[in-house]
Design a protein around this motif. Structure first.
Motif, PDB file in Angstrom:
ATOM      1  N   UNK A  22       0.818  -1.225   0.000  1.00  0.00           N
ATOM      2  CA  UNK A  22       0.000   0.000   0.000  1.00  0.00           C
ATOM      3  C   UNK A  22       0.846   1.267   0.000  1.00  0.00           C
ATOM      4  N   UNK A  23       2.066   1.175   0.477  1.00  0.00           N
ATOM      5  CA  UNK A  23       2.906   2.364   0.639  1.00  0.00           C
ATOM      6  C   UNK A  23       3.029   3.152  -0.659  1.00  0.00           C
ATOM      7  N   UNK A  24       2.858   4.443  -0.526  1.00  0.00           N
ATOM      8  CA  UNK A  24       3.019   5.346  -1.660  1.00  0.00           C
ATOM      9  C   UNK A  24       1.890   5.305  -2.664  1.00  0.00           C
ATOM     10  N   UNK A  25       0.751   4.710  -2.308  1.00  0.00           N
ATOM     11  CA  UNK A  25      -0.344   4.562  -3.274  1.00  0.00           C
ATOM     12  C   UNK A  25      -1.524   5.497  -3.029  1.00  0.00           C
ATOM     13  N   UNK A  26      -1.659   6.040  -1.835  1.00  0.00           N
ATOM     14  CA  UNK A  26      -2.846   6.816  -1.457  1.00  0.00           C
ATOM     15  C   UNK A  26      -4.128   6.051  -1.760  1.00  0.00           C
ATOM     16  N   UNK A  27      -4.050   4.712  -1.664  1.00  0.00           N
ATOM     17  CA  UNK A  27      -5.230   3.883  -1.891  1.00  0.00           C
ATOM     18  C   UNK A  27      -5.613   3.683  -3.347  1.00  0.00           C
ATOM     19  N   UNK A  28      -4.806   4.174  -4.283  1.00  0.00           N
ATOM     20  CA  UNK A  28      -5.100   4.028  -5.711  1.00  0.00           C
ATOM     21  C   UNK A  28      -4.916   2.565  -6.120  1.00  0.00           C
ATOM     22  N   UNK A  29      -5.988   1.898  -6.549  1.00  0.00           N
ATOM     23  CA  UNK A  29      -5.905   0.477  -6.902  1.00  0.00           C
ATOM     24  C   UNK A  29      -4.859   0.165  -7.978  1.00  0.00           C
ATOM     25  N   UNK A  30      -4.657   1.083  -8.919  1.00  0.00           N
ATOM     26  CA  UNK A  30      -3.637   0.848  -9.962  1.00  0.00           C
ATOM     27  C   UNK A  30      -2.233   0.860  -9.370  1.00  0.00           C
TER      28      UNK A  30
END
Length: 137
Positions: A22-30
């Protein structure tokens, strides 16, 4: 890390690949999918060195989904992800920590060290088992 000789490796190692999910994604599924693909990109090279790769989410996600989790980072995901992976670590023989910031991977490494498991930071440190190319199936 000292590389163990083959005589000390009677069986393949079960190697947890620890890195950002999840790190560095801000919850973006892509972005989460890209992180997962990066984790999984280490699976074949680990197998080719004669070992069995494992990504924690391979074990955690079915449990999370069965418990009603819908998205990475939801309450159910957060309740199960680390406990599943930390229980899995008790079955692993080693950890490969891939580069990049990840609080979760750092927790995995800390738990692995508590358990006395070797933590490798480069594939080349992982012992090579003779004639274990993956083509010998």
């Amino acid at each position: 890390m000292t590389i163990a000789p083959f005589a000390d490796l009677p069986k393949p190692l079960l190697v947890l690949i620890a890195g950002p999910y999840q790190s560095g994604t801000n919850g973006d599924p892509r972005k989460i999918a890209a992180n997962r693909a990066r984790l999984e990109s280490f699976a074949l090279p680990i197998f080719q060195r004669g070992h069995l790769p494992m990504v924690g989410e391979w074990m955690a996600l079915p449990i999370i989904h069965a418990a009603g989790g819908r998205d990475a980072g939801d309450d159910v995901f957060n309740a199960y992800q680390y406990p599943v992976v930390h229980r899995l670590l008790e079955c692993c023989d080693a950890v490969l920590r891939i580069p990049s910031e990840s609080r979760g991977a750092d927790l995995d490494v800390a738990r692995a060290r508590q358990l006395g498991l070797p933590v490798y930071t480069d594939l080349s440190e992982l012992p090579q088992r003779p004639s274990a190319t993956g083509a010998d199936l």
